[in-house]
Design an enzyme around this catalytic site. Structure first.
Site, PDB file in Angstrom:
ATOM      1  N   GLU A 288     102.468   9.314  27.317  1.00  0.00           N
ATOM      2  CA  GLU A 288     102.140   7.845  27.118  1.00  0.00           C
ATOM      3  C   GLU A 288     101.632   7.957  25.838  1.00  0.00           C
ATOM      4  O   GLU A 288     101.001   8.823  25.105  1.00  0.00           O
ATOM      5  CB  GLU A 288     101.256   7.063  28.336  1.00  0.00           C
ATOM      6  CG  GLU A 288     100.227   7.923  28.605  1.00  0.00           C
ATOM      7  CD  GLU A 288      99.243   7.331  30.183  1.00  0.00           C
ATOM      8  OE1 GLU A 288      98.684   6.425  29.894  1.00  0.00           O
ATOM      9  OE2 GLU A 288     100.150   7.474  31.021  1.00  0.00           O
ATOM     10  N   ARG A 292      95.218   2.351  20.304  1.00  0.00           N
ATOM     11  CA  ARG A 292      93.699   1.953  20.225  1.00  0.00           C
ATOM     12  C   ARG A 292      93.122   3.171  19.383  1.00  0.00           C
ATOM     13  O   ARG A 292      93.588   4.302  19.393  1.00  0.00           O
ATOM     14  CB  ARG A 292      92.924   1.656  21.373  1.00  0.00           C
ATOM     15  CG  ARG A 292      92.932   2.831  22.313  1.00  0.00           C
ATOM     16  CD  ARG A 292      92.011   2.437  23.424  1.00  0.00           C
ATOM     17  NE  ARG A 292      91.814   3.730  24.338  1.00  0.00           N
ATOM     18  CZ  ARG A 292      92.594   4.038  25.166  1.00  0.00           C
ATOM     19  NH1 ARG A 292      93.548   3.570  25.634  1.00  0.00           N
ATOM     20  NH2 ARG A 292      92.274   5.336  25.856  1.00  0.00           N
TER      21      ARG A 292
HETATM   22  C1  MV4 Z   1     101.636  13.793  35.184  1.00  0.00           C
HETATM   23  C2  MV4 Z   1     100.927  15.159  35.747  1.00  0.00           C
HETATM   24  C3  MV4 Z   1     101.751  15.951  36.056  1.00  0.00           C
HETATM   25  N1  MV4 Z   1     103.009  15.810  36.017  1.00  0.00           N
HETATM   26  N2  MV4 Z   1     102.894  13.804  35.130  1.00  0.00           N
HETATM   27  C4  MV4 Z   1      97.448  11.383  34.747  1.00  0.00           C
HETATM   28  C5  MV4 Z   1      97.061  10.320  33.784  1.00  0.00           C
HETATM   29  C6  MV4 Z   1      98.362   9.773  33.070  1.00  0.00           C
HETATM   30  N3  MV4 Z   1      98.162   9.519  31.751  1.00  0.00           N
HETATM   31  C7  MV4 Z   1      99.332  10.726  33.704  1.00  0.00           C
HETATM   32  N4  MV4 Z   1      98.690  11.899  34.341  1.00  0.00           N
HETATM   33  C8  MV4 Z   1      99.439  12.689  34.642  1.00  0.00           C
HETATM   34  N5  MV4 Z   1     100.656  12.924  34.641  1.00  0.00           N
HETATM   35  C9  MV4 Z   1     103.701  14.582  35.309  1.00  0.00           C
HETATM   36  N6  MV4 Z   1     104.839  14.297  35.635  1.00  0.00           N
HETATM   37  C10 MV4 Z   1      99.545  15.078  35.545  1.00  0.00           C
HETATM   38  C11 MV4 Z   1      98.971  14.103  35.339  1.00  0.00           C
HETATM   39  C12 MV4 Z   1      97.383  14.313  35.156  1.00  0.00           C
HETATM   40  C13 MV4 Z   1      96.405  13.973  34.404  1.00  0.00           C
HETATM   41  C14 MV4 Z   1      97.173  13.748  32.934  1.00  0.00           C
HETATM   42  C15 MV4 Z   1      96.086  13.596  31.903  1.00  0.00           C
HETATM   43  C16 MV4 Z   1      94.713  13.690  32.147  1.00  0.00           C
HETATM   44  C17 MV4 Z   1      94.224  13.929  33.358  1.00  0.00           C
HETATM   45  C18 MV4 Z   1      95.260  14.327  34.458  1.00  0.00           C
HETATM   46  C19 MV4 Z   1      94.474  14.410  35.747  1.00  0.00           C
HETATM   47  C20 MV4 Z   1      95.448  14.739  36.663  1.00  0.00           C
HETATM   48  C21 MV4 Z   1      96.713  14.409  36.634  1.00  0.00           C
END
Ligand code: MV4
Length: 453
Positions: A288, A292
């Site tokens: 994403e 900001r």
């Molecule tokens: C994910 C993922 C694993 N696989 N998507 C959490 C916040 C959001 N920005 C998206 N996130 C995640 N998406 C897929 N397909 C794992 C996370 C995730 C994570 C991502 C960024 C920062 C911390 C996190 C903590 C747990 C899971």
């Protein structure tokens, strides 16, 4: 250039913006809630106006009161900081219609990236890899089952209006998918007034790495490398660093190009961040975009020797980017610890209240961005971050040793903080070797890792 800017925020980021303005010869108007009357941002701005009671929805989120303050104070622009109204497209629109520059991207860009399915689509169109998943939103459980079968379990159900970990669910089989699909939609409707969800395959044990980008209003975009943000607990980052120990110069170049291409494609003309998941085989996937300035922009500033807030203001005023990608290179290493008024030994319970003593560390390579002073009372109405400690070194080990030294020097009495946990992390052999991913903090705390909570 602007003559006067209203800073629509509080705490350390309000100070950060006021400092940039002061150096640029721009006057500042602080706004504050009743409980923030004695805050540093009120004292350090040129002028200040009270905009309501402590509750954020009655003050820092109250668009009409902020616009009234801007009109009375006769400002040319509003800086929203992060949080509060920073990614509110309607607010950016209201600013525009009142002839006040919003220091950020256009309302259209905020809106497009605020819809996470739309952002995913824009990434695909720009040729930026995304996690295998659904084409847009999923309308019914049959479609969810069909897509999940194609992807293979586990899959993630994500709210299009979510982001930052809000409105996410994981499914390991058809039964939990159908159940999760409905609960995710109900929750998303309640939280965001938008029930739409999409599906992604779960990336196992990834790193969270984000790229800092900066665009002007003339179609030019550059990037300032990445920040490694994998040291987090329940989506709250605890430590960030620049550069990431995981990235090679080649991967940095390819990811940076992808981030710039996406920003150019959507006509992005401000500071922004592209979030990626990276696995240890060097595959990267766009997640994403944050439209900001972020909390952790400071580590990028140290390593790339730039002032991102000044640049963001200059871009909002219509200036052209003062450099091209070839002029931009990293030097050394920076680490940030977010100091939160929370008790890590007590499930990170917030600890508002009176700070009896605040003695920040100093010395070579140490930067403190904080609004706290001895005698300050931390209100319970806002987030618990009371400051950012950033250290710089010629290499990662020097930055780490300097951080340990600075944390030891930091004296805060009267409240509990996250500092003891950060000291523990800094001593961890895997952390010191730069071998860690999103699971690190849970593993350290002995908490079971669900594939993605
Ligand atoms: C994910 C993922 C694993 N696989 N998507 C959490 C916040 C959001 N920005 C998206 N996130 C995640 N998406 C897929 N397909 C794992 C996370 C995730 C994570 C991502 C960024 C920062 C911390 C996190 C903590 C747990 C899971």
């Amino acid at each position: 250039m602007f003559d006067k800017i209203l800073v629509a925020n509080r705490g350390e980021i309000a100070l950060r913006v006021i400092r940039a303005c002061r150096e640029m010869g721009i006057r500042t108007l602080a706004v504050y809630s009743e409980v923030d009357m004695h805050s540093l941002h009120v004292q350090l701005a040129d002028e200040a106006m009270c905009i309501g009671p402590a509750t954020a929805s009655e003050s820092y989120l109250k668009i009409d009161r902020i616009i009234s303050a801007a009109e009375v104070g006769d400002v040319d622009a509003i800086h929203p900081g992060y949080g509060f109204l920073a990614e509110n497209a309607h607010f950016a629109e209201v600013c525009e219609s009142c002839n006040i520059a919003f220091i950020g991207p256009t309302p259209a860009a905020i809106r497009a990236m605020g819809d996470k399915a739309c952002a995913r689509d824009a990434a695909k169109k720009a040729g930026v890899p995304v996690v295998p998943g659904s084409d847009g939103v999923i309308d019914n459980e049959q479609e969810a089952l069909r897509v999940a079968k194609k992807l293979g379990y586990p899959v993630m159900i994500k709210a299009v209006a979510g982001g930052g970990g809000r409105g996410m669910r994981i499914a390991h089989n058809d039964v939990s998918l159908v159940k999760g699909f409905h609960t995710a939609r109900t929750e998303a409707e309640r939280a965001f007034s938008n029930p739409s969800v999409y599906l992604e395959k779960v990336v196992i044990n990834p790193h969270h790495i984000e790229f800092q980008i900066l665009g002007d209003k003339h179609g030019h975009v550059v990037h300032f490398g990445e920040r490694e943000c994998s040291i987090q607990r329940r989506h709250q980052k605890l430590i960030e660093e620049c550069p990431s120990p995981l990235l090679t110069p080649d991967l940095r170049k390819r990811m940076g190009k992808a981030a710039v291409r996406l920003a150019e494609n959507i006509g992005y003309g401000s500071a922004g961040t592209m979030e990626f998941l990276v696995d240890n085989k060097g595959n990267f996937y766009f997640l994403e975009m944050n439209t900001r300035i972020q909390v952790e922009h400071t580590v990028t500033e140290e390593v790339y020797d730039v002032d991102l807030v000044k640049l963001q203001i200059r871009m909002a005023a219509g200036e052209k980017l003062p450099f091209s990608q070839g002029d931009i290179a990293p030097h050394g290493h920076a680490i940030e610890c977010r100091i939160n008024a929370e008790d890590p030994a007590n499930n990170f319970r917030p600890c508002p209240g009176s700070v009896e003593l605040f003695h920040p560390p100093g010395g070579h390579g140490v930067r403190i961005d904080s609004h706290v002073y001895s005698g300050y009372i931390i209100p319970s109405n806002y987030d618990s971050m009371i400051g950012k400690l950033v250290t710089y070194g010629h290499d990662r080990i020097e930055a780490l040793d300097r951080m340990s030294r600075a944390l030891d020097e930091c004296l805060i009495r009267g409240i509990k903080t996250t500092i003891p946990l950060q000291k523990t992390i800094l001593r961890d052999p895997d952390f010191r070797r730069g071998r860690y991913s999103l699971d690190f903090v849970n593993n350290l705390l002995g908490i079971e890792n669900k594939p993605a909570e």
